[in-house]
Scaffold this motif. Structure first.
Motif, short mmCIF file in Angstrom:
data_model
loop_
_atom_site.label_atom_id
_atom_site.label_comp_id
_atom_site.label_asym_id
_atom_site.label_seq_id
_atom_site.Cartn_x
_atom_site.Cartn_y
_atom_site.Cartn_z
N LYS A 4 3.21 10.30 -6.34
CA LYS A 4 3.75 10.21 -4.99
C LYS A 4 2.64 10.11 -3.96
CE LYS A 4 7.98 12.60 -6.17
NZ LYS A 4 8.82 13.79 -5.97
N LEU A 5 1.55 10.80 -4.20
CA LEU A 5 0.40 10.72 -3.30
C LEU A 5 -0.21 9.32 -3.33
CD1 LEU A 5 -1.50 12.23 -1.37
CD2 LEU A 5 -2.87 12.83 -3.36
N LEU A 8 2.04 7.00 -1.39
CA LEU A 8 1.87 7.22 0.04
C LEU A 8 0.57 6.60 0.55
CD1 LEU A 8 3.03 8.62 2.56
CD2 LEU A 8 1.64 10.59 1.95
N LEU A 11 1.02 2.86 0.78
CA LEU A 11 1.83 2.51 1.94
C LEU A 11 1.00 2.54 3.22
CD1 LEU A 11 5.22 4.27 1.18
CD2 LEU A 11 4.83 1.83 1.39
#
Length: 70
Positions: A4-5, A8, A11
């Protein structure tokens, strides 16, 4: 958690590349090719992001948390 990091971070890098491309579009008048480079970087980052998300779902690290799918 690291997946997830990484998503992120990708993104954020895509958004930075988007705005740098906009800056080069507005301010670059000599045709140096920085706009094309920014676009190439953004496409590469997007392909990495899609691949990372697909790998996350395939490996089970990313799951749908919607109540109507359980």
């Amino acid at each position: 958690m690291w997946l997830k990091l990484a998503i992120l971070i990708l993104l954020v890098l895509i958004v930075i590349s988007l705005f740098s491309g906009l800056f080069f579009l507005m301010k670059d008048s000599d045709g140096s090719g920085r706009l094309v480079t920014a676009l190439s970087v953004r496409i590469t980052l997007t392909i990495l992001l899609v691949g990372l998300i697909a790998w996350g779902f395939w490996s089970g690290n990313l799951v749908w948390n919607t109540p109507w799918l359980h």
